[in-house]
Design an enzyme around this catalytic site. Structure first.
Site, PDB file in Angstrom:
ATOM      1  N   HIS A  38      49.225 -26.091  50.071  1.00 54.60           N
ATOM      2  CA  HIS A  38      49.263 -25.349  51.582  1.00 54.60           C
ATOM      3  C   HIS A  38      49.688 -25.936  52.478  1.00 54.60           C
ATOM      4  CE1 HIS A  38      45.832 -21.961  51.354  1.00 54.60           C
ATOM      5  NE2 HIS A  38      45.924 -22.097  50.181  1.00 54.60           N
ATOM      6  N   GLU A 107      51.195 -16.662  50.782  1.00 58.01           N
ATOM      7  CA  GLU A 107      50.616 -16.209  51.901  1.00 58.01           C
ATOM      8  C   GLU A 107      51.209 -16.364  53.172  1.00 58.01           C
ATOM      9  OE1 GLU A 107      48.953 -18.925  50.243  1.00 58.01           O
ATOM     10  OE2 GLU A 107      48.157 -17.784  48.471  1.00 58.01           O
TER      11      GLU A 107
END
Length: 328
Positions: A38, A107
């Site tokens: 991330h 994402e």
């Protein structure tokens, strides 16, 4: 028997702590480990997001047995696929052949930072397919030139290439991604225990290949404390993947989850210290045909007690779970 893994969740702990945690997971007897990749945490309460690939390199040196895997890396925007191939090849060498490259379409939360805008879902899958093809070509050795719809590669070559390149996994959530994974991946990745996903993967060419799932859990001798922590740090997950892939930052996830109650989170995240509850939460993955399940202990500061309990109580109980689906 189903293989049980441990998740280094980069959103909830710093880099040194993550390495300490996976060392503890190896000592506790987990069968494998996975690492999120991330740029942002899902929620501000989680509070972390170090560079996963530096953590993986350190973990490869700090451990000796436990397999390592990205769960998952997006090889299309924040990282060019040629760079992902280089990183993965290096990790395979550093780990002595213990690395698997898990890939997904990404994402908005993480990929927006490089600024080109967030493509539609079908475009993201097209980009992922082209990226996997580039990575595989580089894993084969030699010079690669590629001029495709989304990526250009100019005279690229991996100079440090392992004899056995890392297996490639692809994350799936629907029919199109299952088709891609069945054709191009060595294993399939999913976060929901849905047999339909695995059947679609098999039909596209994935029969007999490993299938890896993931389950968040929140161990604490005080169940109320576990439920509170799970809600604080995992309420974002109630939105479902179609929503979670689109939101741009932690504030958006906080707003989207404002009506999610602690008891709502506890319905999908086993909380407390009743081992039967945890086993029952893993069972649907096994019954669906998953050969591996990675557990995520919620709360960066609550890993050591979980690892101790997993070694003494949880892992022995999970060893009794068999799999009716095809093993990987």
């Amino acid at each position: 028997m189903v293989r049980i893994g441990y998740t280094m969740m980069t959103e909830q702990a710093g880099p040194r702590e993550l390495v300490e945690h996976v060392v503890g997971a190896e000592r506790a007897g987990f069968d494998f480990s996975v690492t999120s990749d991330h740029y942002f945490p899902w929620l501000a309460e989680q509070g972390h997001s170090p560079y996963a690939w530096s953590v993986l390199g350190a973990a490869a040196q700090a451990t000796s047995r436990i397999p390592l895997m990205t769960y998952v890396t997006c090889p299309t925007m924040r990282y060019h696929p040629a760079v992902v191939a280089q990183k993965a090849a290096t990790m395979q060498l550093l780990s002595g052949g213990r690395f698997r490259l898990g890939l997904g379409s990404g994402e908005n939360l993480n990929e927006h930072v490089v600024g080109p805008g967030w493509p539609a879902a079908h475009v993201r899958l097209e980009m992922l397919e082209e990226a996997v093809e580039i990575i595989r070509a580089l894993f084969e050795g030699g010079s690669v030139n590629h001029h495709g719809q989304y990526f250009d590669v100019e005279n690229a070559r991996l100079w440090d290439l392992p004899a056995d390149p890392p297996p490639i996994g692809v994350a799936v959530s629907g029919g199109k991604s299952c088709d891609l994974a069945g054709r191009l991946a060595d294993l399939v990745i999913a976060i929901e225990p849905e047999r339909e996903l695995l059947d679609a993967f098999d039909r596209a060419g994935g029969a007999g290949k490993p299938r890896v799932g993931q389950l968040p859990v929140c161990y604490d001798p005080d169940r109320d404390a576990a439920v509170k922590r799970a809600h604080e740090q995992f309420r974002w997950s109630a939105g479902g993947w179609k929503v979670n892939a689109e939101l741009p930052g932690p504030a958006s996830f906080d707003q989207a989850a404002q009506h999610v109650r602690p008891e709502d989170v506890a319905e999908s995240v086993p909380c407390g210290d009743d081992v039967d509850v945890f086993v029952d939460a893993v069972r649907p993955f096994v019954e669906a045909g998953f050969s591996e399940v990675a557990l995520v202990q919620v709360g960066g500061r609550h890993q050591e007690p979980f690892l101790e309990w997993a070694q003494s109580t949880l892992l022995p109980a999970l060893r009794d779970l068999g799999t009716d689906g095809p093993a990987g």
